[in-house]
Design a protein around this motif. Structure first.
Motif, PDB file in Angstrom:
ATOM      1  N   GLY A 183     -33.815 -26.276  -4.734  1.00 60.25           N
ATOM      2  CA  GLY A 183     -34.598 -25.068  -4.960  1.00 60.25           C
ATOM      3  C   GLY A 183     -35.070 -24.451  -3.661  1.00 60.25           C
ATOM      4  N   ALA A 184     -35.532 -25.298  -2.739  1.00 67.55           N
ATOM      5  CA  ALA A 184     -36.001 -24.781  -1.444  1.00 67.55           C
ATOM      6  C   ALA A 184     -34.846 -24.213  -0.629  1.00 67.55           C
ATOM      7  CB  ALA A 184     -36.709 -25.890  -0.673  1.00 67.55           C
ATOM      8  N   LEU A 185     -33.698 -24.891  -0.645  1.00 69.31           N
ATOM      9  CA  LEU A 185     -32.543 -24.387   0.096  1.00 69.31           C
ATOM     10  C   LEU A 185     -32.090 -23.036  -0.439  1.00 69.31           C
ATOM     11  CD1 LEU A 185     -30.435 -27.669   0.463  1.00 69.31           C
ATOM     12  CD2 LEU A 185     -31.771 -26.528   2.247  1.00 69.31           C
ATOM     13  N   GLY A 186     -32.207 -22.852  -1.746  1.00 68.14           N
ATOM     14  CA  GLY A 186     -31.817 -21.584  -2.332  1.00 68.14           C
ATOM     15  C   GLY A 186     -32.803 -20.470  -2.074  1.00 68.14           C
ATOM     16  N   LYS A 187     -34.064 -20.815  -1.876  1.00 68.84           N
ATOM     17  CA  LYS A 187     -35.112 -19.808  -1.712  1.00 68.84           C
ATOM     18  C   LYS A 187     -35.281 -19.351  -0.266  1.00 68.84           C
ATOM     19  CE  LYS A 187     -40.070 -19.066  -2.637  1.00 68.84           C
ATOM     20  NZ  LYS A 187     -39.904 -17.844  -3.467  1.00 68.84           N
ATOM     21  N   PHE A 188     -35.102 -20.271   0.681  1.00 74.06           N
ATOM     22  CA  PHE A 188     -35.403 -19.964   2.079  1.00 74.06           C
ATOM     23  C   PHE A 188     -34.114 -19.979   2.902  1.00 74.06           C
ATOM     24  CE2 PHE A 188     -39.205 -21.980   0.301  1.00 74.06           C
ATOM     25  CZ  PHE A 188     -40.166 -21.007   0.565  1.00 74.06           C
ATOM     26  N   GLU A 189     -33.734 -18.804   3.413  1.00 78.10           N
ATOM     27  CA  GLU A 189     -32.487 -18.689   4.146  1.00 78.10           C
ATOM     28  C   GLU A 189     -32.527 -19.397   5.498  1.00 78.10           C
ATOM     29  OE1 GLU A 189     -31.514 -14.600   4.483  1.00 78.10           O
ATOM     30  OE2 GLU A 189     -31.052 -14.343   2.342  1.00 78.10           O
ATOM     31  N   ASP A 190     -33.739 -19.630   6.020  1.00 74.49           N
ATOM     32  CA  ASP A 190     -33.821 -20.267   7.340  1.00 74.49           C
ATOM     33  C   ASP A 190     -33.752 -21.784   7.273  1.00 74.49           C
ATOM     34  OD1 ASP A 190     -36.274 -20.445   6.101  1.00 74.49           O
ATOM     35  OD2 ASP A 190     -37.439 -20.140   7.937  1.00 74.49           O
ATOM     36  N   LEU A 191     -33.561 -22.357   6.085  1.00 69.83           N
ATOM     37  CA  LEU A 191     -33.357 -23.800   5.946  1.00 69.83           C
ATOM     38  C   LEU A 191     -31.854 -24.071   5.985  1.00 69.83           C
ATOM     39  CD1 LEU A 191     -35.952 -24.824   3.193  1.00 69.83           C
ATOM     40  CD2 LEU A 191     -36.288 -24.418   5.641  1.00 69.83           C
ATOM     41  N   ASP A 192     -31.442 -24.987   6.845  1.00 71.00           N
ATOM     42  CA  ASP A 192     -30.026 -25.263   7.084  1.00 71.00           C
ATOM     43  C   ASP A 192     -29.518 -26.318   6.101  1.00 71.00           C
ATOM     44  OD1 ASP A 192     -27.505 -25.763   8.037  1.00 71.00           O
ATOM     45  OD2 ASP A 192     -28.116 -26.120  10.114  1.00 71.00           O
ATOM     46  N   GLU A 193     -28.783 -25.879   5.087  1.00 67.56           N
ATOM     47  CA  GLU A 193     -28.299 -26.813   4.070  1.00 67.56           C
ATOM     48  C   GLU A 193     -27.223 -27.757   4.604  1.00 67.56           C
ATOM     49  OE1 GLU A 193     -26.637 -24.714   0.820  1.00 67.56           O
ATOM     50  OE2 GLU A 193     -25.090 -23.690   1.994  1.00 67.56           O
ATOM     51  N   GLY A 194     -26.721 -27.467   5.779  1.00 66.16           N
ATOM     52  CA  GLY A 194     -25.735 -28.357   6.384  1.00 66.16           C
ATOM     53  C   GLY A 194     -26.330 -29.395   7.307  1.00 66.16           C
ATOM     54  N   SER A 195     -27.661 -29.362   7.468  1.00 66.32           N
ATOM     55  CA  SER A 195     -28.338 -30.317   8.359  1.00 66.32           C
ATOM     56  C   SER A 195     -29.517 -30.935   7.607  1.00 66.32           C
ATOM     57  CB  SER A 195     -28.819 -29.609   9.632  1.00 66.32           C
ATOM     58  OG  SER A 195     -27.728 -29.091  10.367  1.00 66.32           O
ATOM     59  N   LEU A 196     -29.206 -31.931   6.805  1.00 65.92           N
ATOM     60  CA  LEU A 196     -30.213 -32.540   5.935  1.00 65.92           C
ATOM     61  C   LEU A 196     -30.447 -33.990   6.307  1.00 65.92           C
ATOM     62  CD1 LEU A 196     -28.992 -31.239   2.434  1.00 65.92           C
ATOM     63  CD2 LEU A 196     -30.594 -30.134   4.015  1.00 65.92           C
ATOM     64  N   GLY A 197     -31.727 -34.397   6.291  1.00 66.85           N
ATOM     65  CA  GLY A 197     -32.107 -35.793   6.429  1.00 66.85           C
ATOM     66  C   GLY A 197     -33.002 -36.183   5.262  1.00 66.85           C
ATOM     67  N   ILE A 198     -33.067 -37.450   4.982  1.00 65.57           N
ATOM     68  CA  ILE A 198     -33.895 -37.949   3.892  1.00 65.57           C
ATOM     69  C   ILE A 198     -34.630 -39.183   4.391  1.00 65.57           C
ATOM     70  CG2 ILE A 198     -31.963 -39.270   2.915  1.00 65.57           C
ATOM     71  CD1 ILE A 198     -33.190 -38.783   0.129  1.00 65.57           C
ATOM     72  N   MET A 199     -35.896 -39.330   3.974  1.00 66.34           N
ATOM     73  CA  MET A 199     -36.707 -40.432   4.472  1.00 66.34           C
ATOM     74  C   MET A 199     -37.814 -40.753   3.474  1.00 66.34           C
ATOM     75  SD  MET A 199     -38.833 -38.333   7.420  1.00 66.34           S
ATOM     76  CE  MET A 199     -39.457 -39.830   8.161  1.00 66.34           C
ATOM     77  N   GLY A 200     -38.355 -41.964   3.584  1.00 61.39           N
ATOM     78  CA  GLY A 200     -39.477 -42.353   2.746  1.00 61.39           C
ATOM     79  C   GLY A 200     -39.869 -43.788   3.002  1.00 61.39           C
ATOM     80  N   GLY A 201     -41.112 -44.119   2.607  1.00 62.21           N
ATOM     81  CA  GLY A 201     -41.636 -45.462   2.807  1.00 62.21           C
ATOM     82  C   GLY A 201     -42.056 -46.106   1.510  1.00 62.21           C
ATOM     83  N   SER A 202     -41.884 -47.430   1.420  1.00 66.36           N
ATOM     84  CA  SER A 202     -42.249 -48.214   0.237  1.00 66.36           C
ATOM     85  C   SER A 202     -41.390 -47.758  -0.945  1.00 66.36           C
ATOM     86  CB  SER A 202     -43.748 -48.080  -0.031  1.00 66.36           C
ATOM     87  OG  SER A 202     -44.181 -49.067  -0.930  1.00 66.36           O
ATOM     88  N   TYR A 203     -42.000 -47.221  -2.014  1.00 68.06           N
ATOM     89  CA  TYR A 203     -41.164 -46.649  -3.073  1.00 68.06           C
ATOM     90  C   TYR A 203     -40.318 -45.503  -2.513  1.00 68.06           C
ATOM     91  CZ  TYR A 203     -40.020 -43.251  -6.684  1.00 68.06           C
ATOM     92  OH  TYR A 203     -39.373 -42.320  -7.454  1.00 68.06           O
ATOM     93  N   GLY A 204     -40.861 -44.757  -1.551  1.00 69.18           N
ATOM     94  CA  GLY A 204     -40.066 -43.710  -0.911  1.00 69.18           C
ATOM     95  C   GLY A 204     -38.854 -44.283  -0.198  1.00 69.18           C
TER      96      GLY A 204
END
Length: 693
Positions: free
Chosen positions: A527-548
């Protein structure tokens, strides 16, 4: 904000309000790189209305770490906990109008909490009491030289505490010395010999045994923690919570108990305070009303097994002090009052509570009659509240501060402090943008975007919170600020499984981890990638701690669009977690189910062969919640599969590294994380490392 700005993050305690309503006192703590510790003092905050420019907030004490302030009911004395450098927190008192603080306790393992008696003459406090021969209680016996431990119970360790059965929290009663009395001096010569011959006890320190401090009377002795002690309105009764029932090792239930204490020695054994109409519950806090007619308590239902804790909202109950049925005062389906485990009194028969609510923490007032009103709602995250002398004061955080103090004035909050002014001016703060996007099944997913300055395109980090029954809020979050300053757009949402959106929202992933929750976080990302053109959908990272960390590892075994991942202190293998974690005997079984098939169907380790994403695995050596073996096994499996991986291990830290680890390690953690992202998601602010010659 950069990692070197961590010392500008000032956290503010719950306020203590003077009985005359004219001032409040809070503790203000900050990370300190020089001491590599958390330091801070008490601040006094005038509550003048209208404001008096000549009376500004000021530092009241100058200890190394002063916390937990509380005025005596008569207003003459301020009590608090003081810890010296590398020392344990001890109870101290100081005259309310100022002076030199004096110690009241010398507990070997420190004081955990305390409460005043209504007549201001006594204090009840909790302190861990070591068994003989353990934790330095016997000279010459180090930790490695202690006797072996024979374990027979499930509940024998706790993250951040270590072994618990040999140092339970016991309750003590102490007469409060006159802060204006002649100070005692240390004995010498014959007097010192006599004091030494008098001996001591495991619950007493050397200063108490030598007569320099008042003698505290131990009230409890059962081999379990006794928590949340407070006096009743008559000053002769002490209420607390504990697991003293038969079979307590096999469930999560705790109950309410009371002790009768006279003006001299302590009283009888604890007796249970039982509501006639409640099932198995975990009691988080108890307080008797100011008029003595009612007992308020916070409780979480546990189902018939006594272990079904998954996404159970904490509710407020009230019952007559003389016994009988309890009435639930809050809607357990929509309200979660377990934010800080405290009940604050306001008036003869009303209390103040904090409520997790859709990415905020609200302040609510409940009366024993059932009347209820919300006092603080909106974008602020309330962390504490107190009311005395006609003044209602709160501590809070929001998008622009990590902690400040406000007072109710004319029905509105009037902010009294600005402890984050230097953080905003020196580090710069990016305010989050609140967003809601539909999941694949149309369910609304709520969260925030912390967007770096500049035109973009910005690499995107999908950050997943722990818990899972927890929530991101819109308040200032150091993680998001550091990553945004490095040029990353940070997405944070509260998928199904989170707290603050109702019990059904939280319980939606019971025995279905990695289903609706993964669907929701990916829908929020899309949803965010579709709404904001300045977000680079080709440069994605994912992170989280514990359950994340769990959901990060789970997601990269299904979705291969991420350039890199960070799996921190993760719940990665439900099978080994059962025996290695302090909560493993119940947590995994309640969340995933207990059969081998259920665990395998929700296990990141069972799907590790599907991972293609480079992953940095972060863990702490002393993590007892998600033990380091979880990270070790996951890292090793990735290496064996040929997936690019690194393992970052912090000595001396536990599960709380990112929140309360040493300042040096917190900075080092940020620096390593940014180095990892620079390698796979470089930005102008965080460029890729130079190629080796």
């Amino acid at each position: 904000m950069k990692s070197e700005h961590l010392p500008l993050l000032k956290s503010v305690s719950a306020p203590a309000v003077h009985p005359d309503g004219g001032r409040a006192v809070v503790s203000v703590l900050r990370p300190d790189f020089d001491a590599d510790a958390y330091v801070g003092q008490l601040w006094t905050v005038p509550l003048d209305s209208p404001p008096n420019p000549g009376r500004a907030p000021r530092r009241l004490t100058r200890g190394f770490r002063d916390t937990a302030p509380d005025f005596s009911p008569d207003g003459r004395v301020l009590a608090f906990l003081r810890a010296a450098e590398a020392g344990k927190p001890q109870l101290h008192i100081v005259e309310a109008d100022g002076g030199e603080p004096q110690p009241v306790t010398d507990a070997p393992l420190g004081v955990s909490a305390f409460a005043w008696s209504p007549d201001s003459r006594r204090i009840v406090y909790g302190a861990r009491v070591p068994d003989d021969g353990r934790y330095g209680s016997t000279d010459g016996i180090s930790a490695g030289g202690e006797d072996a431990r024979l374990i027979t119970d499930y509940q024998y360790r706790m993250n951040g505490v270590g072994y618990t059965a040999d140092k339970p929290v016991q309750l003590f009663l102490v007469e409060v010395p006159d802060p204006g009395a002649e100070p005692k001096v240390a004995p010498k010569g014959r007097a010192l010999k006599a004091a030494a011959e008098g001996g001591g006890s495991p619950g007493r320190g050397n200063a108490e045994s030598a007569g320099l401090l008042p003698v505290a009377q131990q009230l409890t002795s059962a081999a379990t923690d006794h928590n949340g002690a407070c006096f009743g309105a008559d000053g002769q009764t002490i209420y607390f919570t504990a697991a003293l029932h038969e079979g307590s090792d096999a469930d999560l239930a705790t109950g309410i108990y009371r002790l009768t204490v006279g003006d001299g020695a302590g009283g009888a054994e604890p007796e249970p305070v039982v509501a006639d109409n409640t099932g198995r519950q975990s009691i988080h806090a108890v307080r008797q009303s100011e008029d003595g007619q009612w007992i308020f308590f916070l409780a979480q239902d546990l189902g018939e097994s006594g272990q079904d804790f998954v996404a159970r909202n904490t509710a407020l109950y009230v019952m007559p002090s003389g016994g009988g049925d309890a009435t639930r005062l809050s809607d357990v389906e929509t309200m979660d009052l377990g934010c800080n485990g405290k009940i604050e009194l306001r008036g003869p028969d009303s209390v103040l509570l904090l409520n997790n609510a859709r990415g905020t923490v609200e302040l609510h007032e409940f009366r024993a009659s059932g009347n209820h009103q919300a006092l603080v709602q909106g974008e602020r995250t309330v962390s504490g509240a107190a009311a005395r002398g006609g003044s209602l004061v709160v501590s809070f955080a929001d998008a622009g501060t990590s902690g400040d103090v406000a007072v109710f004035d004319g029905g509105q909050l009037r902010v009294l402090t600005d402890f984050s002014a230097q953080l905003r001016s020196d580090a710069g703060i990016v305010e989050p943008v609140e967003l809601t996007f539909p999941s694949a099944d149309g369910y609304p997913v709520h969260g925030w975007l912390v967007r770096p300055p500049g035109r973009g395109p910005h690499p995107v980090l999908l950050n997943i919170h722990g818990g899972p029954f927890a929530q991101f809020t819109g308040a200032l979050f150091d993680e998001a600020q550091v990553y945004a300053a490095a040029g990353y757009a940070v997405l944070m949402c509260n998928p199904r499984g989170s707290a603050g959106y109702g019990q059904a929202h939280g319980r939606a992933i019971k025995e279905k981890m990695g289903t609706l929750d993964m669907q929701d976080v990916l829908a929020f990302l899309d949803g965010a990638l579709g709404k904001f053109e300045d977000l680079d959908e080709g440069s994605l990272g994912i992170m989280g701690g514990s359950y994340g960390g769990y959901l990060t590892a789970w997601t990269i075994s299904h979705d291969h669009r991420f350039k890199a991942a960070i799996v921190e202190r993760g719940f990665l293998d439900p099978v080994s977690f059962t025996g290695s974690s302090d909560i493993g005997w119940f947590f995994g079984g309640e969340y995933t189910g207990r059969t081998a098939e259920q665990m395998a169907a929700q296990s990141p380790m069972a799907r590790v062969e599907q991972v293609r994403t480079p992953a940095l695995v972060i863990h702490s050596e002393e993590d007892l919640r998600c033990p380091v073996e979880q990270g070790q096994r996951y890292f090793t499996a990735l290496k064996q599969l040929g997936v690019e991986a690194a393992f970052l291990v912090f000595p001396g830290e536990n599960h709380e590294l990112s929140r309360s680890g040493t300042p040096h390690h917190r900075k080092q953690r940020f620096d390593h994380i940014l180095q990892w992202w620079a390698r796979y998601l470089p930005t102008a602010e965080n460029p890729a490392p130079a190629a080796r010659p």
